[in-house]
Design a protein around this motif. Structure first.
Motif, short mmCIF file in Angstrom:
data_model
loop_
_atom_site.label_atom_id
_atom_site.label_comp_id
_atom_site.label_asym_id
_atom_site.label_seq_id
_atom_site.Cartn_x
_atom_site.Cartn_y
_atom_site.Cartn_z
N LEU A 181 0.82 -1.21 0.00
CA LEU A 181 0.00 0.00 0.00
C LEU A 181 0.85 1.26 0.00
O LEU A 181 0.47 2.28 -0.59
CB LEU A 181 -0.95 -0.01 1.19
N SER A 182 2.02 1.22 0.66
CA SER A 182 2.88 2.40 0.68
C SER A 182 3.40 2.72 -0.71
O SER A 182 3.48 3.89 -1.10
CB SER A 182 4.04 2.18 1.65
N GLN A 183 3.74 1.70 -1.48
CA GLN A 183 4.22 1.92 -2.84
C GLN A 183 3.11 2.44 -3.74
O GLN A 183 3.33 3.35 -4.54
CB GLN A 183 4.80 0.63 -3.41
N ILE A 184 1.93 1.87 -3.60
CA ILE A 184 0.79 2.34 -4.39
C ILE A 184 0.51 3.81 -4.07
O ILE A 184 0.26 4.62 -4.98
CB ILE A 184 -0.44 1.47 -4.12
N ALA A 185 0.58 4.18 -2.79
CA ALA A 185 0.34 5.57 -2.40
C ALA A 185 1.38 6.50 -3.01
O ALA A 185 1.06 7.63 -3.43
CB ALA A 185 0.34 5.69 -0.88
N GLU A 186 2.64 6.04 -3.08
CA GLU A 186 3.69 6.86 -3.69
C GLU A 186 3.40 7.11 -5.17
O GLU A 186 3.61 8.22 -5.68
CB GLU A 186 5.05 6.18 -3.54
N ARG A 187 2.90 6.09 -5.86
CA ARG A 187 2.60 6.26 -7.29
C ARG A 187 1.37 7.18 -7.48
O ARG A 187 1.32 7.96 -8.42
CB ARG A 187 2.37 4.91 -7.95
N GLU A 188 0.43 7.08 -6.57
CA GLU A 188 -0.71 7.99 -6.65
C GLU A 188 -0.26 9.43 -6.43
O GLU A 188 -0.75 10.35 -7.11
CB GLU A 188 -1.78 7.57 -5.63
N ASP A 189 0.68 9.65 -5.51
CA ASP A 189 1.24 10.98 -5.31
C ASP A 189 1.96 11.47 -6.56
O ASP A 189 1.83 12.63 -6.97
CB ASP A 189 2.23 10.98 -4.14
N ALA A 190 2.73 10.57 -7.18
CA ALA A 190 3.44 10.93 -8.41
C ALA A 190 2.45 11.34 -9.50
O ALA A 190 2.68 12.29 -10.26
CB ALA A 190 4.31 9.77 -8.89
N GLY A 191 1.34 10.62 -9.58
CA GLY A 191 0.32 10.95 -10.55
C GLY A 191 -0.30 12.32 -10.28
O GLY A 191 -0.53 13.11 -11.20
N ARG A 192 -0.56 12.59 -9.02
CA ARG A 192 -1.16 13.89 -8.66
C ARG A 192 -0.25 15.03 -9.11
O ARG A 192 -0.72 16.02 -9.68
CB ARG A 192 -1.37 13.94 -7.14
N LEU A 193 1.05 14.89 -8.89
CA LEU A 193 1.99 15.94 -9.27
C LEU A 193 2.11 16.08 -10.78
O LEU A 193 2.38 17.17 -11.30
CB LEU A 193 3.37 15.65 -8.67
N ALA A 194 1.92 14.97 -11.50
CA ALA A 194 2.07 14.98 -12.96
C ALA A 194 0.77 15.26 -13.69
O ALA A 194 0.76 15.34 -14.92
CB ALA A 194 2.64 13.64 -13.42
N GLY A 195 -0.33 15.38 -12.97
CA GLY A 195 -1.62 15.58 -13.61
C GLY A 195 -2.13 14.32 -14.29
O GLY A 195 -2.79 14.39 -15.33
N ILE A 196 -1.84 13.17 -13.68
CA ILE A 196 -2.25 11.87 -14.22
C ILE A 196 -3.12 11.17 -13.19
O ILE A 196 -2.79 11.13 -12.00
CB ILE A 196 -1.01 10.99 -14.52
N GLU A 197 -4.24 10.62 -13.63
CA GLU A 197 -5.11 9.85 -12.75
C GLU A 197 -4.57 8.43 -12.65
O GLU A 197 -4.63 7.67 -13.62
CB GLU A 197 -6.53 9.84 -13.31
#
Length: 242
Positions: free
Chosen positions: A56-72
């Protein structure tokens, strides 16, 4: 109908400022290949962390990366059960799929339990871009080299086979990779093998290599083939993404 497309990489992430890792040019290029840029809507990236046990921690990191990049970023979790009722429908709704690294053999076993070996072929044929790094690169091929069994690398030969060739990842970064690929190609365990330095990706249109791209300067892709009983390596033209 879109041409079935795969972006198989040894990269995709860059050091972050507000988060540990941000999406690099290779992840963004997967969405560009899908035609998701300039559509007036947020690109949709399906994300699978099966190879690391859906941490879950890794998934959360990728969701954060998406937020910063404007990617869902839309995760498909398979532990302890699928987080969506209709896996195939979920994947078909994405512009591209990004599969993270980890244990490729564990990933393949879990995917087959849930029928993803057949599902991914249909998703690919429907035009959703399939992409990923390391285990998420090897999985689309027939096989490659893996540390799934321990620190001494071994061959993997039971990939999904959407790409009818083999794959060598982290070719410049892990000292066992290049010599093992050469030995396995010489022995015939692996056939034609396309390899990537860290930060490099292979773009396949249909089942054939279309181009090699990099998010890091002076990194390359290679092809290794058996010629007269010996492994012969050739560097391939590699375009630097802007």
């Amino acid at each position: 109908m879109k041409t079935p497309t795969i972006l198989a990489t040894s990269g995709g992430y860059v050091p972050g400022t507000r988060v540990r890792a941000e999406f690099g040019p290779l992840v963004k290029y997967a969405l560009e290949l899908a035609g998701a840029g300039g559509t007036g809507r947020t690109p949709k990236l399906g994300y699978l962390a099966t190879a690391c046990g859906d941490q879950l921690s890794q998934i959360a990191e990728r969701e954060d990366a998406g937020r910063l990049a404007g990617i869902e970023v839309n995760p498909l979790r398979l532990f302890v059960m699928p987080n969506v009722e209709d896996i195939e429908g979920f994947l078909m709704e994405q512009d591209a799929i990004w599969v993270d690294g980890g244990s490729v053999e564990n990933l393949l076993a879990v995917w087959r339990v849930h029928g993803l070996d057949a599902i991914f072929r249909r998703v690919w044929e429907a035009g959703v871009v399939l992409a990923g790094v390391s285990a998420g690169s090897i999985c689309w091929h027939r096989g490659g080299t893996t540390d799934s069994f321990g620190p001494t690398l071994r061959p993997v030969t039971d990939g999904l086979g959407l790409i009818p060739y083999d794959n060598g990842v982290h070719y410049d970064a892990e000292e066992q990779r290049r010599p093992l690929v050469h030995r396995l190609v010489t022995e015939g365990t692996l056939g034609r093998t396309y390899c990537t330095d860290n930060g490099v990706g292979l773009v396949y249109r249909g089942s054939e290599l279309a181009e090699c791209v990099a998010e890091v300067p002076e990194r390359s892709a290679y092809v290794v083939e058996n010629v007269g009983g010996e492994a012969v390596e050739e560097a391939l033209p590699t375009r630097l993404l802007q």
